[in-house]
Scaffold this active site. Sequence first.
Site, PDB file in Angstrom:
ATOM      1  N   ASN A  76     -58.501  35.384 -48.601  1.00 32.30           N
ATOM      2  CA  ASN A  76     -57.107  35.748 -48.889  1.00 32.30           C
ATOM      3  C   ASN A  76     -57.036  36.736 -50.048  1.00 32.30           C
ATOM      4  OD1 ASN A  76     -55.306  33.927 -47.125  1.00 32.30           O
ATOM      5  ND2 ASN A  76     -56.911  32.574 -47.882  1.00 32.30           N
ATOM      6  N   HIS A 112     -64.800  36.245 -58.279  1.00 31.98           N
ATOM      7  CA  HIS A 112     -64.055  37.359 -57.682  1.00 31.98           C
ATOM      8  C   HIS A 112     -64.200  38.573 -58.588  1.00 31.98           C
ATOM      9  CE1 HIS A 112     -62.191  34.474 -55.010  1.00 31.98           C
ATOM     10  NE2 HIS A 112     -61.955  33.715 -56.062  1.00 31.98           N
ATOM     11  N   ALA A 131     -55.937  33.401 -56.343  1.00 32.65           N
ATOM     12  CA  ALA A 131     -57.182  33.109 -57.058  1.00 32.65           C
ATOM     13  C   ALA A 131     -57.698  34.295 -57.858  1.00 32.65           C
ATOM     14  CB  ALA A 131     -58.245  32.653 -56.060  1.00 32.65           C
TER      15      ALA A 131
HETATM   16  N1  LIG Z   1     -54.279  33.755 -52.036  1.00 34.22           N
HETATM   17  C1  LIG Z   1     -55.338  33.125 -52.534  1.00 34.22           C
HETATM   18  O1  LIG Z   1     -55.934  33.563 -53.523  1.00 34.22           O
HETATM   19  C2  LIG Z   1     -55.818  31.864 -51.913  1.00 34.22           C
HETATM   20  C3  LIG Z   1     -55.209  31.370 -50.783  1.00 34.22           C
HETATM   21  N2  LIG Z   1     -55.622  30.204 -50.213  1.00 34.22           N
HETATM   22  C4  LIG Z   1     -54.872  29.744 -49.039  1.00 34.22           C
HETATM   23  O2  LIG Z   1     -54.208  28.565 -49.402  1.00 34.22           O
HETATM   24  C5  LIG Z   1     -54.267  27.642 -48.322  1.00 34.22           C
HETATM   25  C6  LIG Z   1     -54.228  26.255 -48.890  1.00 34.22           C
HETATM   26  O3  LIG Z   1     -55.423  25.994 -49.582  1.00 34.22           O
HETATM   27  P1  LIG Z   1     -55.945  24.511 -49.687  1.00 34.22           P
HETATM   28  O4  LIG Z   1     -54.913  23.640 -50.301  1.00 34.22           O
HETATM   29  O5  LIG Z   1     -57.280  24.553 -50.321  1.00 34.22           O
HETATM   30  O6  LIG Z   1     -56.118  24.156 -48.136  1.00 34.22           O
HETATM   31  P2  LIG Z   1     -56.322  22.764 -47.447  1.00 34.22           P
HETATM   32  O7  LIG Z   1     -56.727  23.103 -46.051  1.00 34.22           O
HETATM   33  O8  LIG Z   1     -57.174  21.885 -48.286  1.00 34.22           O
HETATM   34  O9  LIG Z   1     -54.864  22.107 -47.429  1.00 34.22           O
HETATM   35  C7  LIG Z   1     -53.835  22.634 -46.660  1.00 34.22           C
HETATM   36  C8  LIG Z   1     -52.847  21.513 -46.369  1.00 34.22           C
HETATM   37  O10 LIG Z   1     -51.739  22.081 -45.665  1.00 34.22           O
HETATM   38  C9  LIG Z   1     -51.417  21.246 -44.573  1.00 34.22           C
HETATM   39  N3  LIG Z   1     -50.781  22.062 -43.530  1.00 34.22           N
HETATM   40  C10 LIG Z   1     -51.360  23.058 -42.812  1.00 34.22           C
HETATM   41  N4  LIG Z   1     -50.458  23.585 -41.963  1.00 34.22           N
HETATM   42  C11 LIG Z   1     -49.315  22.900 -42.137  1.00 34.22           C
HETATM   43  C12 LIG Z   1     -48.026  22.970 -41.540  1.00 34.22           C
HETATM   44  N5  LIG Z   1     -47.766  23.850 -40.580  1.00 34.22           N
HETATM   45  N6  LIG Z   1     -47.068  22.118 -41.961  1.00 34.22           N
HETATM   46  C13 LIG Z   1     -47.320  21.219 -42.933  1.00 34.22           C
HETATM   47  N7  LIG Z   1     -48.527  21.109 -43.556  1.00 34.22           N
HETATM   48  C14 LIG Z   1     -49.502  21.940 -43.152  1.00 34.22           C
HETATM   49  C15 LIG Z   1     -52.725  20.636 -44.141  1.00 34.22           C
HETATM   50  O11 LIG Z   1     -52.510  19.446 -43.417  1.00 34.22           O
HETATM   51  C16 LIG Z   1     -53.403  20.405 -45.488  1.00 34.22           C
HETATM   52  O12 LIG Z   1     -53.021  19.177 -46.047  1.00 34.22           O
HETATM   53  C17 LIG Z   1     -55.592  27.978 -47.589  1.00 34.22           C
HETATM   54  O13 LIG Z   1     -55.494  27.708 -46.236  1.00 34.22           O
HETATM   55  C18 LIG Z   1     -55.757  29.454 -47.828  1.00 34.22           C
HETATM   56  O14 LIG Z   1     -55.247  30.163 -46.703  1.00 34.22           O
HETATM   57  C19 LIG Z   1     -56.625  29.460 -50.768  1.00 34.22           C
HETATM   58  C20 LIG Z   1     -57.277  29.927 -51.886  1.00 34.22           C
HETATM   59  C21 LIG Z   1     -56.948  31.181 -52.525  1.00 34.22           C
HETATM   60  O1  LIG Z   2     -59.756  30.383 -53.963  1.00 35.42           O
HETATM   61  C1  LIG Z   2     -60.582  31.297 -53.929  1.00 35.42           C
HETATM   62  O2  LIG Z   2     -61.545  31.382 -54.698  1.00 35.42           O
HETATM   63  C2  LIG Z   2     -60.369  32.436 -52.993  1.00 35.42           C
HETATM   64  C3  LIG Z   2     -60.105  32.079 -51.628  1.00 35.42           C
HETATM   65  O3  LIG Z   2     -60.384  30.996 -51.178  1.00 35.42           O
HETATM   66  C4  LIG Z   2     -59.502  33.104 -50.776  1.00 35.42           C
HETATM   67  O4  LIG Z   2     -59.493  34.280 -51.161  1.00 35.42           O
HETATM   68  O5  LIG Z   2     -59.030  32.748 -49.696  1.00 35.42           O
END
Ligand SMILES: NC(=O)C1=CN([C@@H]2O[C@H](COP(=O)(O)OP(=O)(O)OC[C@H]3O[C@@H](n4cnc5c(N)ncnc54)[C@H](O)[C@@H]3O)[C@@H](O)[C@H]2O)C=CC1
Ligand SMILES: O=C([O-])CC(=O)C(=O)O
Length: 252
Positions: free
Chosen positions: A175, A205, A109
């Site tokens: 994250n 951010h 992000a």
């Molecule tokens: N690096 C970055 O900038 C960011 C990282 N993230 C990370 O990305 C992840 C995903 O974000 P979203 O899609 O919004 O989350 P979300 O929680 O809406 O969706 C995650 C999906 O993954 C599935 N899931 C979880 N563990 C699983 C497993 N072991 N096997 C199969 N499916 C599994 C869940 O059932 C859900 O459908 C967040 O948990 C967060 O840690 C999110 C935003 C920014």
């Molecule tokens: O998606 C974003 O804005 C950032 C976020 O959730 C994260 O850093 O985990």
Amino acid sequence: AHLPAPLEHVTILVRPGSEAKAEALLAAHRVAEASTVRGDIAGFLADAPDVVAECAGHGAVRDHGEAVLRGGCDLVVIAIGALADADLHARLEAAARAGGAKLVLPPGAVGGIDALGAARLSGLEEVTYLGRKPPRAWKGTSAETRLDLDALTEPTVFYEGTAREAARDYPQNANVAATVALAAGGFDTVRVRLIADPGITRNVHEVAVRSGCADFTIRLEGRPSPANPKTSLTAGYSVARELLNRASATVI
Ligand SMILES: NC(=O)C1=CN([C@@H]2O[C@H](COP(=O)(O)OP(=O)(O)OC[C@H]3O[C@@H](n4cnc5c(N)ncnc54)[C@H](O)[C@@H]3O)[C@@H](O)[C@H]2O)C=CC1
Ligand SMILES: O=C([O-])CC(=O)C(=O)O
């Protein structure tokens, strides 16, 4: 809809019971020439993917990361805050070396990770990260133990500390703090502030860097995902960019 080139074959690993939902999404978005949905990790890995992209959360990195890398498959991780657990990071690196694979961390992000990584080589003097989101993005997190999100009338800093603690305590929201810390080479040196702001609708951010080669500030106003207000749409596009780069002759 805006993908420059489709991938050859995409397999999605979902939790058992979510197969139909994933199939409907694949039908609605032509992300690859062919696609498969799997409900178990063994079947998923038996398809021998070139690369695995985690888009699931810290638990999935812990549960599956080592097996993917040890099997010789590059792993793109978006739940980068999982690496605040130094033991897990060391195990993933050992698995990557043993498997001849790479642990790949996209900017997610945030932006400016390329400049920060270069500036690190010149010597970093100060790196700070400020994460500001609307109160609803902090619902269900430990921010609720520090403030009453529904009663906020002005921007409120509820966390100030290291990137390591932020990433550990806010696994769905910090994250980016971990990404900045890893690019800067210091989970315990990057200072982080997290803010709930009732006056905004975007996930903001801000990364500020002073270094031997450049000083810069980068600010992104991420549009929240309609499916999850904690997550900015940028994060998904960042994973897509990484995968498309792997299928392209030019990498940018
Ligand atoms: N690096 C970055 O900038 C960011 C990282 N993230 C990370 O990305 C992840 C995903 O974000 P979203 O899609 O919004 O989350 P979300 O929680 O809406 O969706 C995650 C999906 O993954 C599935 N899931 C979880 N563990 C699983 C497993 N072991 N096997 C199969 N499916 C599994 C869940 O059932 C859900 O459908 C967040 O948990 C967060 O840690 C999110 C935003 C920014
Ligand atoms: O998606 C974003 O804005 C950032 C976020 O959730 C994260 O850093 O985990």
